[in-house]
Motif scaffolding. Structure first.
Motif, mmCIF file in Angstrom:
data_model
loop_
_atom_site.group_PDB
_atom_site.id
_atom_site.type_symbol
_atom_site.label_atom_id
_atom_site.label_comp_id
_atom_site.label_asym_id
_atom_site.label_seq_id
_atom_site.Cartn_x
_atom_site.Cartn_y
_atom_site.Cartn_z
ATOM 1 N N ARG A 1 0.838 -1.203 0.000
ATOM 2 C CA ARG A 1 0.000 0.000 0.000
ATOM 3 C C ARG A 1 0.865 1.241 0.000
ATOM 4 N N GLY A 2 1.895 1.237 0.823
ATOM 5 C CA GLY A 2 2.777 2.395 0.908
ATOM 6 C C GLY A 2 3.488 2.683 -0.397
ATOM 7 N N GLY A 3 3.919 1.636 -1.085
ATOM 8 C CA GLY A 3 4.591 1.820 -2.368
ATOM 9 C C GLY A 3 3.688 2.429 -3.413
ATOM 10 N N VAL A 4 2.442 1.979 -3.447
ATOM 11 C CA VAL A 4 1.498 2.510 -4.430
ATOM 12 C C VAL A 4 1.168 3.970 -4.112
ATOM 13 N N VAL A 5 0.941 4.289 -2.842
ATOM 14 C CA VAL A 5 0.655 5.671 -2.461
ATOM 15 C C VAL A 5 1.857 6.566 -2.760
ATOM 16 N N ALA A 6 3.052 6.100 -2.420
ATOM 17 C CA ALA A 6 4.266 6.881 -2.690
ATOM 18 C C ALA A 6 4.444 7.117 -4.178
#
Length: 174
Positions: free
Chosen positions: A13-18
């Protein structure tokens, strides 16, 4: 596209948001504000139309401890409050965390420990104090400032977007 697909399959999730924030910054700096608006609307529509099974998979609702990250962040803030100047020492987050372990679900989480704060910023503050966090932020700022944030070149644009993605990712993940 391949990297985005791999992030989704890895449930990052963090990678996609970043990635989305960095892409938005790139579009903003390129003057593509209308495209940015339409892209944001398309993402919102896609999120609204996502089937519940897919959303549950991506949000990791099947994991029993998915709710603990905010509790770990609260404990990290308490560690920072206990040792605001110099922190508990590099690599010692767990020692400070154990002093502020949260008591939810004692039967299943008895002795729960966290080696990391699941936020690089909070972990850095807990381990090195506000002085260490300030030095880290100053070092990042100097790197960007010396390379010319306002200047435009492909490598500078890529560097600024990578920095933005890293900053977003580090705010709520390791």
């Amino acid at each position: 596209g391949f990297c985005v697909a791999m992030m989704i399959l890895a449930r990052s999730r963090g990678g996609v948001v970043a990635l989305a924030v960095a892409a938005g910054l790139w579009a903003w700096r390129r003057g593509m504000r209308r495209h940015l608006l339409w892209g944001g609307l398309a993402l919102a529509l896609a999120a609204a139309l996502t089937p519940p099974q897919v959303a549950s998979f991506f949000l990791k609702l099947d994991l029993s401890a998915w709710f603990t990250r905010p509790e770990i962040w609260k404990a990290a803030l308490k560690v920072v409050a206990d040792h605001p100047i110099a922190g508990v020492g590099p690599g010692n987050f767990e020692v400070g965390f154990l002093l502020h372990n949260f008591p939810k679900h004692l039967a299943t989480n008895y002795g729960f420990s966290a080696y990391h704060a699941h936020s690089e910023i909070l972990e850095l503050a807990a381990e090195t104090g506000l002085a260490g966090l300030a030095l880290f932020a100053w070092g990042l700022w100097e790197t960007l400032r010396r390379r010319g944030i306002r200047a435009s070149s492909p490598t500078r644009e890529a560097g600024l977007c990578a920095f933005t993605a890293m900053a977003v990712q580090c705010a709520y993940d390791n």
